[in-house]
Design a protein around this motif. Structure first.
Motif, PDB file in Angstrom:
ATOM      1  N   GLN A 155       0.827  -1.205   0.000  1.00  0.00           N
ATOM      2  CA  GLN A 155       0.000   0.000   0.000  1.00  0.00           C
ATOM      3  C   GLN A 155       0.863   1.257   0.000  1.00  0.00           C
ATOM      4  O   GLN A 155       0.557   2.239  -0.681  1.00  0.00           O
ATOM      5  CB  GLN A 155      -0.930   0.026   1.218  1.00  0.00           C
ATOM      6  CG  GLN A 155      -1.960  -1.104   1.253  1.00  0.00           C
ATOM      7  CD  GLN A 155      -1.487  -2.298   2.028  1.00  0.00           C
ATOM      8  OE1 GLN A 155      -0.365  -2.755   1.840  1.00  0.00           O
ATOM      9  NE2 GLN A 155      -2.347  -2.822   2.884  1.00  0.00           N
ATOM     10  N   LYS A 156       1.957   1.217   0.764  1.00  0.00           N
ATOM     11  CA  LYS A 156       2.856   2.365   0.838  1.00  0.00           C
ATOM     12  C   LYS A 156       3.511   2.617  -0.511  1.00  0.00           C
ATOM     13  O   LYS A 156       3.615   3.762  -0.965  1.00  0.00           O
ATOM     14  CB  LYS A 156       3.928   2.087   1.898  1.00  0.00           C
ATOM     15  CG  LYS A 156       4.773   3.281   2.265  1.00  0.00           C
ATOM     16  CD  LYS A 156       4.050   4.215   3.193  1.00  0.00           C
ATOM     17  CE  LYS A 156       4.983   5.316   3.684  1.00  0.00           C
ATOM     18  NZ  LYS A 156       4.250   6.309   4.495  1.00  0.00           N
ATOM     19  N   LYS A 157       3.943   1.542  -1.154  1.00  0.00           N
ATOM     20  CA  LYS A 157       4.580   1.665  -2.459  1.00  0.00           C
ATOM     21  C   LYS A 157       3.578   2.199  -3.486  1.00  0.00           C
ATOM     22  O   LYS A 157       3.925   3.061  -4.308  1.00  0.00           O
ATOM     23  CB  LYS A 157       5.129   0.308  -2.921  1.00  0.00           C
ATOM     24  CG  LYS A 157       5.879   0.361  -4.249  1.00  0.00           C
ATOM     25  CD  LYS A 157       6.435  -1.003  -4.597  1.00  0.00           C
ATOM     26  CE  LYS A 157       7.235  -0.955  -5.898  1.00  0.00           C
ATOM     27  NZ  LYS A 157       6.418  -0.503  -7.045  1.00  0.00           N
ATOM     28  N   ALA A 158       2.337   1.697  -3.432  1.00  0.00           N
ATOM     29  CA  ALA A 158       1.305   2.165  -4.364  1.00  0.00           C
ATOM     30  C   ALA A 158       1.025   3.653  -4.159  1.00  0.00           C
ATOM     31  O   ALA A 158       0.856   4.405  -5.125  1.00  0.00           O
ATOM     32  CB  ALA A 158       0.026   1.353  -4.187  1.00  0.00           C
ATOM     33  N   ALA A 159       0.990   4.080  -2.888  1.00  0.00           N
ATOM     34  CA  ALA A 159       0.749   5.503  -2.608  1.00  0.00           C
ATOM     35  C   ALA A 159       1.894   6.364  -3.122  1.00  0.00           C
ATOM     36  O   ALA A 159       1.678   7.429  -3.703  1.00  0.00           O
ATOM     37  CB  ALA A 159       0.561   5.708  -1.104  1.00  0.00           C
ATOM     38  N   ASP A 160       3.139   5.891  -2.914  1.00  0.00           N
ATOM     39  CA  ASP A 160       4.302   6.641  -3.412  1.00  0.00           C
ATOM     40  C   ASP A 160       4.293   6.709  -4.937  1.00  0.00           C
ATOM     41  O   ASP A 160       4.615   7.752  -5.525  1.00  0.00           O
ATOM     42  CB  ASP A 160       5.598   5.984  -2.927  1.00  0.00           C
ATOM     43  CG  ASP A 160       5.786   6.099  -1.423  1.00  0.00           C
ATOM     44  OD1 ASP A 160       5.119   6.959  -0.821  1.00  0.00           O
ATOM     45  OD2 ASP A 160       6.570   5.328  -0.855  1.00  0.00           O
ATOM     46  N   ASP A 161       3.912   5.597  -5.576  1.00  0.00           N
ATOM     47  CA  ASP A 161       3.839   5.584  -7.042  1.00  0.00           C
ATOM     48  C   ASP A 161       2.766   6.550  -7.541  1.00  0.00           C
ATOM     49  O   ASP A 161       2.949   7.233  -8.560  1.00  0.00           O
ATOM     50  CB  ASP A 161       3.541   4.171  -7.552  1.00  0.00           C
ATOM     51  CG  ASP A 161       4.711   3.220  -7.356  1.00  0.00           C
ATOM     52  OD1 ASP A 161       5.829   3.716  -7.131  1.00  0.00           O
ATOM     53  OD2 ASP A 161       4.512   1.991  -7.419  1.00  0.00           O
ATOM     54  N   THR A 162       1.642   6.620  -6.807  1.00  0.00           N
ATOM     55  CA  THR A 162       0.568   7.544  -7.192  1.00  0.00           C
ATOM     56  C   THR A 162       1.028   8.987  -7.111  1.00  0.00           C
ATOM     57  O   THR A 162       0.765   9.797  -8.009  1.00  0.00           O
ATOM     58  CB  THR A 162      -0.660   7.337  -6.279  1.00  0.00           C
ATOM     59  OG1 THR A 162      -1.129   5.995  -6.421  1.00  0.00           O
ATOM     60  CG2 THR A 162      -1.777   8.302  -6.647  1.00  0.00           C
TER      61      THR A 162
END
Length: 320
Positions: A155-162
């Motif tokens: 989830q953290k990686k997805a948020a950073d990618d967003t």
């Protein structure tokens, strides 16, 4: 005896049925609890959530199987204590974790939430979110702390990618706007260069007349400063940077943006500025500049064919 036996059977049989019924209900309850626990464990495994308990009196810490899995340590092959658990925390986060837990115990709060990183024995790093609840004893002292720990690495990686994609999209919009302005800017530059070349030629002709040559050189300097300002506006608008909040005069940014827009807006569209406020605000000048440019670009596109009046007003209002 026969009479007593019959009376006993009459009493015993209902009792037997009640006992059997109670035993059946107990067995059903136990089976239901086992099924519920299995479902809970499966749900925790899917959500990557584990639970734990810490008894402050004897410093005992226990983990569920899912916590072992999150931390990447074998069940039964890792001694669970507050000290060994802290060793799994990223060294950069250990001080913060210790401080937060200490404050929970010392201030006798009821709960805490925190996010930190752990380093697995295999070297892999995971980001976890922990929620803890404190249970107070009779004297108000915290006797038990229990909670959950969830692996939020993905989830953290997805948020950073967003966030990264949003930044790239914002930069793309900026460059598209620069492309829209390119024609008008090129026209302005051409005029400025024509003035510089023209006054440079006049200065050569007036080389024997210092006073006239000085005036020509001053004109060249003024034109060069206008060119420098135009370049600075373009660089300010197009640069890629994070939000930087700072005190700024909003009216100055509006005037600068409108000056830049004049170069790209068709001549059949009149620009009227109604600047009534000179108050300062806390904002990112680049982002404010982009907002104004986007609003004005949308407005003039709506009347590109027919022409019209583009009015930009800046007023103050009270928000209740």
């Amino acid at each position: 005896l026969l009479t007593l036996l019959l009376e006993f059977l009459l009493i015993f049989r209902p009792m037997e049925r009640r006992v059997q019924k109670a035993l059946s209900a107990r067995e059903y309850t136990i089976a239901t609890l086992k099924t519920t626990r299995k479902r809970l464990i499966a749900a925790q495994r899917l959500a990557k959530i584990g639970d734990w308990e810490f008894y402050s009196e004897n410093k005992t810490l226990t983990w569920s199987d899912q916590v072992y899995d999150i931390c990447g340590v074998p069940i039964g092959g890792f001694t669970v204590t507050p000290e060994t658990s802290l060793q799994l925390v990223n060294p950069q986060d250990r001080k913060t974790v210790k401080s937060v837990v200490s404050r929970l115990i010392e201030t006798r709060k009821t709960s805490l939430d925190m996010e930190y990183r752990i380093i697995r024995p295999d070297g892999g790093e995971r980001t976890v979110f922990q929620h803890a609840v404190a249970v107070k004893g009779q004297k108000g002292r915290i006797d038990l702390i229990y909670g959950t720990i969830q692996d939020i690495t993905e989830q953290k990686k997805a948020a950073d990618d967003t966030i990264k994609l949003e930044g790239q999209l914002s930069q793309s919009h900026k460059m598209r706007a620069i492309g829209t302005l390119a024609g008008g800017i090129a026209h302005d530059f051409n005029n400025i260069l024509s003035a510089i070349l023209g006054y440079a030629q006049l200065a050569k002709l007036d080389i024997q007349d210092p006073e006239a040559a000085q005036k020509d050189i001053t004109k060249i300097e003024n034109a060069a400063q206008r060119a420098s300002l135009l370049v600075r506006q373009i660089l300010t608008f197009s640069r890629q940077s994070e939000d930087t909040l700072q005190p700024m005069g909003l009216y100055l940014v509006v005037k600068e943006a409108m000056s830049m827009m004049r170069s790209s807006i068709p001549a059949n569209i009149e620009i009227i500025q109604k600047i009534q406020s000179k108050a300062s605000i806390l904002a990112d000048p680049t982002k404010i500049h982009q907002v104004i440019m986007n609003l004005c670009t949308n407005a003039y596109h709506a009347m590109d064919d027919t022409g019209g009046v583009l009015t930009v007003a800046l007023n103050e209002t009270d928000i209740l």
